[in-house]
Design a protein around this motif. Sequence first.
Motif, PDB file in Angstrom:
ATOM      1  N   GLN A   1       0.832  -1.186   0.000  1.00 56.27           N
ATOM      2  CA  GLN A   1       0.000   0.000   0.000  1.00 56.27           C
ATOM      3  C   GLN A   1       0.879   1.253   0.000  1.00 56.27           C
ATOM      4  N   ILE A   2       0.338   2.347  -0.546  1.00 58.53           N
ATOM      5  CA  ILE A   2       1.036   3.627  -0.556  1.00 58.53           C
ATOM      6  C   ILE A   2       0.508   4.488   0.588  1.00 58.53           C
ATOM      7  N   GLN A   3       1.404   4.956   1.410  1.00 60.14           N
ATOM      8  CA  GLN A   3       1.047   5.835   2.519  1.00 60.14           C
ATOM      9  C   GLN A   3       1.680   7.204   2.285  1.00 60.14           C
TER      10      GLN A   3
ATOM     11  N   ALA B   1       2.510  22.495   3.079  1.00 55.57           N
ATOM     12  CA  ALA B   1       1.801  21.842   1.978  1.00 55.57           C
ATOM     13  C   ALA B   1       2.709  21.448   0.837  1.00 55.57           C
ATOM     14  N   ASP B   2       3.894  22.044   0.737  1.00 53.45           N
ATOM     15  CA  ASP B   2       4.809  21.750  -0.357  1.00 53.45           C
ATOM     16  C   ASP B   2       5.814  20.654  -0.021  1.00 53.45           C
ATOM     17  N   VAL B   3       5.660  20.026   1.105  1.00 49.41           N
ATOM     18  CA  VAL B   3       6.504  18.895   1.481  1.00 49.41           C
ATOM     19  C   VAL B   3       5.604  17.727   1.855  1.00 49.41           C
ATOM     20  N   ILE B   4       5.783  16.603   1.179  1.00 44.45           N
ATOM     21  CA  ILE B   4       5.073  15.395   1.567  1.00 44.45           C
ATOM     22  C   ILE B   4       6.066  14.242   1.587  1.00 44.45           C
ATOM     23  N   GLU B   5       5.815  13.294   2.439  1.00 51.36           N
ATOM     24  CA  GLU B   5       6.606  12.078   2.513  1.00 51.36           C
ATOM     25  C   GLU B   5       5.710  10.904   2.150  1.00 51.36           C
ATOM     26  N   SER B   6       6.242   9.979   1.382  1.00 50.59           N
ATOM     27  CA  SER B   6       5.472   8.843   0.902  1.00 50.59           C
ATOM     28  C   SER B   6       6.246   7.560   1.150  1.00 50.59           C
ATOM     29  N   ALA B   7       5.511   6.487   1.326  1.00 44.48           N
ATOM     30  CA  ALA B   7       6.140   5.189   1.558  1.00 44.48           C
ATOM     31  C   ALA B   7       5.278   4.098   0.941  1.00 44.48           C
ATOM     32  N   VAL B   8       5.920   3.087   0.407  1.00 45.65           N
ATOM     33  CA  VAL B   8       5.256   1.873  -0.041  1.00 45.65           C
ATOM     34  C   VAL B   8       5.463   0.837   1.054  1.00 45.65           C
ATOM     35  N   VAL B   9       4.361   0.372   1.639  1.00 49.31           N
ATOM     36  CA  VAL B   9       4.417  -0.496   2.808  1.00 49.31           C
ATOM     37  C   VAL B   9       3.886  -1.878   2.434  1.00 49.31           C
TER      38      VAL B   9
ATOM     39  N   PRO C   1       2.442  -5.849   3.075  1.00 48.42           N
ATOM     40  CA  PRO C   1       1.355  -6.331   3.946  1.00 48.42           C
ATOM     41  C   PRO C   1       1.793  -6.583   5.380  1.00 48.42           C
ATOM     42  N   THR C   2       3.074  -6.822   5.594  1.00 45.78           N
ATOM     43  CA  THR C   2       3.573  -7.071   6.950  1.00 45.78           C
ATOM     44  C   THR C   2       3.920  -5.784   7.686  1.00 45.78           C
ATOM     45  N   GLY C   3       3.748  -4.638   7.034  1.00 42.91           N
ATOM     46  CA  GLY C   3       4.059  -3.365   7.663  1.00 42.91           C
ATOM     47  C   GLY C   3       5.468  -2.873   7.403  1.00 42.91           C
ATOM     48  N   GLU C   4       6.234  -3.581   6.606  1.00 40.82           N
ATOM     49  CA  GLU C   4       7.604  -3.173   6.302  1.00 40.82           C
ATOM     50  C   GLU C   4       7.603  -2.097   5.218  1.00 40.82           C
ATOM     51  N   VAL C   5       8.389  -1.043   5.422  1.00 46.91           N
ATOM     52  CA  VAL C   5       8.542   0.005   4.419  1.00 46.91           C
ATOM     53  C   VAL C   5       9.540  -0.472   3.369  1.00 46.91           C
ATOM     54  N   VAL C   6       9.060  -0.698   2.166  1.00 51.47           N
ATOM     55  CA  VAL C   6       9.921  -1.229   1.105  1.00 51.47           C
ATOM     56  C   VAL C   6      10.435  -0.136   0.182  1.00 51.47           C
ATOM     57  N   PHE C   7       9.816   1.056   0.231  1.00 51.13           N
ATOM     58  CA  PHE C   7      10.260   2.166  -0.611  1.00 51.13           C
ATOM     59  C   PHE C   7       9.795   3.448   0.028  1.00 51.13           C
ATOM     60  N   LYS C   8      10.696   4.428   0.090  1.00 51.56           N
ATOM     61  CA  LYS C   8      10.365   5.702   0.717  1.00 51.56           C
ATOM     62  C   LYS C   8      10.796   6.840  -0.194  1.00 51.56           C
ATOM     63  N   ALA C   9       9.926   7.830  -0.350  1.00 45.01           N
ATOM     64  CA  ALA C   9      10.204   8.953  -1.241  1.00 45.01           C
ATOM     65  C   ALA C   9       9.542  10.195  -0.669  1.00 45.01           C
ATOM     66  N   ALA C  10       9.806  11.331  -1.320  1.00 46.82           N
ATOM     67  CA  ALA C  10       9.279  12.602  -0.821  1.00 46.82           C
ATOM     68  C   ALA C  10       9.123  13.589  -1.959  1.00 46.82           C
ATOM     69  N   ARG C  11       8.464  14.693  -1.640  1.00 45.54           N
ATOM     70  CA  ARG C  11       8.293  15.805  -2.580  1.00 45.54           C
ATOM     71  C   ARG C  11       8.671  17.096  -1.865  1.00 45.54           C
ATOM     72  N   TYR C  12       9.526  17.885  -2.494  1.00 51.45           N
ATOM     73  CA  TYR C  12       9.947  19.180  -1.950  1.00 51.45           C
ATOM     74  C   TYR C  12       9.736  20.240  -3.029  1.00 51.45           C
TER      75      TYR C  12
END
Length: 587
Positions: free
Chosen positions: A383-385, A392-400, A402-413
């Motif tokens: 899932q994407i969180q 508002a111009d900074v967001i953090e995103s993660a692909v999590v 099913p076990t809750g592990e963060v497999v990919f992390k990215a951001a917007r600046y």
Amino acid sequence: MSAILSVDDLNDFISPGVACIKPIETLPEQPPPPQPSSEALEFEVILDGQQQQPTTTTNGDGATAPAKISLTDCLACSGCVTTAEAVLVSLQSHSEVLSVVDGAPQLRVTPRAEGSGFDVSGLQDPAAKLLVASVSPQTRASLAAACGGGVTEQQAGWMIEQLLMGPDGLRKGGKHGNGFTWVLDTNAAREACLVLGADEVLGGGGCQGANKPAAPVLTSSCPGWVCYAEKTHPYVLPHLSRVKSPQALTGTLVKTVLSRVLGIATDRIWHLAVMPCFDKKLEASRAELTDAVWAGDGDPGKGVRDVDCVITSKEVLMLAASRGMDFFDLPRSAPGQPPFPDPVIHRFLFPSQRPRQPRSAGTSGGNLHYILHDAQSRHPGSQIQITRGRNADVIESAVVSPTGEVVFKAARYYGFRNIQNLVRKLKPAKAPRMPGGKLFGSARRPAGKSAGLDYAYVEVMACPGGCTNGGGQIKVDDRVIIDRKAFGEKPGPDEQRAWLAEVDEAYFSGEELDLTHDASDGDSKHLIAGISPSHIRDTLAHWADVAGIELDRLAYTSFREVVSDVGKHVSDTERVVQLASKIGGGW
């Protein structure tokens, strides 16, 4: 970076708040005098719309001449930061477009009978050119909002096409009745850039080896951000994505395919880009974005630019007015375009349907949005969180998983204030200068480590709010908007927010994407964020075959640190070499 302009002075929109410190380059007839003071090196920056007289310099015979600052000067100087927002450039304007359109009869492309090829007429005139334009979706959104009355981004695009190639546009009243042969949508190149960028970050293609960017990979499609990094924070350059921007990729595609298929030289093809940002003019003048680089057969400084001219959204209105017409009166219907000479490239550039992205993709092309969905497709069930950052111009995103592990992390600046925080965190550790000295600041981190940046990817854009708020967009306090919207003589913050909301609404005025096919089902037609990666890769491979050039040279670029020569004594020989290189690579 100039001593008179510090990072603490920066706002979200950077423009020279002081006199430009880049002197006018002239070859002295006598030995140069002693180095003048820093005040003597300053030249006034003429802002767009100002009426004051420009600063003058004295030439060899004692007469005065206007002091001009070219794009080459801006790229060679680190005195300013983004440099382009407030510098009045003499070329890359609507006047230059008219000069080229009316300069000579244009080259005309005619399909032969039964699809046996194309004929090009007018080659006997060495001044004749084939005119091609590309338009960004942010520009169409800005003009759609200016039109009002529920005009969509697509309808505004048709109005631009009518201006550039229609019978009642530039052709009407022109010296030779010239107009553009094709007007392209940069969304095609944007989709290719998204696929290439995701492969670069997630694997499966892209730059490899020494050219592969270091993590976190940072978006490089914003020229204001790139100029800032090259001039002030060169340690960031290894992190910049090597994928060309949609503007640059479109230019390379146009020049390579048309020159190969039609058998004409690249300098006979004139490519105009219509963009939301003045900094795109600087990007177009980069020596890295010329045919000498992708053809590999010459000096990059003397190559033919892939994008010959850039005008902004507000300059579209000026272009129409210069022909004595009101842009808002142009027909809101497609004028029709001839087929592009290569059928595969034609289907890529003119698809039957290209729906808009969802609002979650943002207004800057959807780089982060696409990469997140690509990463999700590579981890079934994930899932994407998304978490909002400090503003508002900074967001953090993660692909999590099913076990809750963060497999990919990215951001917007977005915006320079946020970018400052980003580059500070990327600053590498430094050893103390004195033996046994105390570590402080970034030096307290282990060598090669950055503070608090465990992202794999960051989408970086110079403008707060994204590209729909670009410096070249039509603004709420422009006279045309004040008159049409009745905001009053001095629109306030509320009117500004309302206006930007209208532009964003126009940007998303197309049909929403269907994301139900975002799954790794092995189907060659499966979509990621509405885009088929297999279709894009097949098209890019075909492009490389047509051009006879490896895709690595066509689709990727490079960056370099810009070191200021302000205040340094330069010998006559060095000055000649510098001027020669600038004449070849700039104006």
